[in-house]
Scaffold this motif. Sequence first.
Motif, short mmCIF file in Angstrom:
data_model
loop_
_atom_site.label_atom_id
_atom_site.label_comp_id
_atom_site.label_asym_id
_atom_site.label_seq_id
_atom_site.Cartn_x
_atom_site.Cartn_y
_atom_site.Cartn_z
N VAL A 83 0.85 -1.18 0.00
CA VAL A 83 0.00 0.00 0.00
C VAL A 83 0.89 1.24 0.00
N PRO A 84 0.84 2.08 -1.02
CA PRO A 84 0.18 1.88 -2.31
C PRO A 84 0.84 0.74 -3.10
N PRO A 85 0.23 0.33 -4.21
CA PRO A 85 0.80 -0.79 -4.98
C PRO A 85 2.26 -0.57 -5.37
N LYS A 86 3.00 -1.66 -5.35
CA LYS A 86 4.44 -1.59 -5.63
C LYS A 86 4.74 -1.05 -7.03
N ASN A 87 3.86 -1.37 -7.98
CA ASN A 87 4.17 -0.99 -9.37
C ASN A 87 4.11 0.53 -9.61
N LEU A 88 3.61 1.28 -8.63
CA LEU A 88 3.65 2.75 -8.77
C LEU A 88 5.06 3.28 -8.55
N PHE A 89 5.90 2.46 -7.94
CA PHE A 89 7.27 2.88 -7.63
C PHE A 89 8.20 2.39 -8.74
N PRO A 90 8.95 3.32 -9.37
CA PRO A 90 9.80 2.92 -10.50
C PRO A 90 10.84 1.89 -10.10
N GLU A 91 11.28 1.12 -11.09
CA GLU A 91 12.30 0.12 -10.84
C GLU A 91 13.68 0.73 -11.02
N ASP A 108 17.10 3.76 -6.48
CA ASP A 108 16.17 2.86 -5.79
C ASP A 108 15.03 3.65 -5.16
N TYR A 109 13.86 3.55 -5.76
CA TYR A 109 12.68 4.21 -5.19
C TYR A 109 11.72 3.19 -4.58
N ARG A 110 12.26 2.02 -4.27
CA ARG A 110 11.40 1.00 -3.66
C ARG A 110 11.87 0.67 -2.24
#
Length: 263
Positions: free
Chosen positions: A20-28, A35-37
Amino acid sequence: MNKIIKCYMCDRDAISSEHVPPKNLFPELKDVGEDYRKHLITVPSCEIHNSAKSKDDEFLMVSLAGIFGNNSIGYLHKFTKVNRAIRRTSNKLLDKAFAKRKHYNLKSDNGFLEVIWGTPDYARLINCFEHIAYGLHYHHLQKYFKGEVKVLLGYLHSEDESNHNFVQFLKDRAAIDLIDIPHYGANKDIFYYQFSNPDEHGIYMVHMRFYGGIDIYASFLPEDKSKPFNFALELMKVCDETIFTLGDKEYKVKNANKRRNDI
Ligand SMILES: [Zn+2]
């Protein structure tokens, strides 16, 4: 005996966790070089809420990417991971996110930017953000929320001036309430949130900001609190036009029946 953990959305037992929020909103990292995850938020989830989520996650990713006003990392995300997903589905994902869409090229510092303009799937967006609001509530306040959640999408542009003015009034009002409230989130260029303190009716809100420019607000009315009489909304039902003032600013809003609903 281990304590059974419940789903963040319902009373079923949690069998997994979700972001939360979904992981795919964070760039790879491979797409943007940074690293934005870091330290993404997860909450316990039941089977139903977890499996329903992956399609919504993809829908949300496509809906938020490439929106005018996003920061450069948001755009980079759009032109890498998001466009890969769109191509993979031969535009079906995009069709679901925006009806009657048009593509525009806007001139920017880095050349031209493709911007999508269209009618978003409003109900589905509200549903996605409701889930995120519940998840953040569980994560931040360490308790389940029981009551009514209302979401305001503060980033959609409306062709109706009254809609636009009303949303702007609510946003400016929220900004005053949130002025000294800390921002939470380990990747603030992508996402952060703020929880307001409860007001005199016991209502509080979360402000979510994505990609430096997309603002979403969700209010929480706990089930043991009664709904306050909302003077502003009642007034708007009877008057032709209501003028809200905040500091030295004025916001003209037409009667709700006279407003157009396409946002
Ligand atoms: Zn559930």
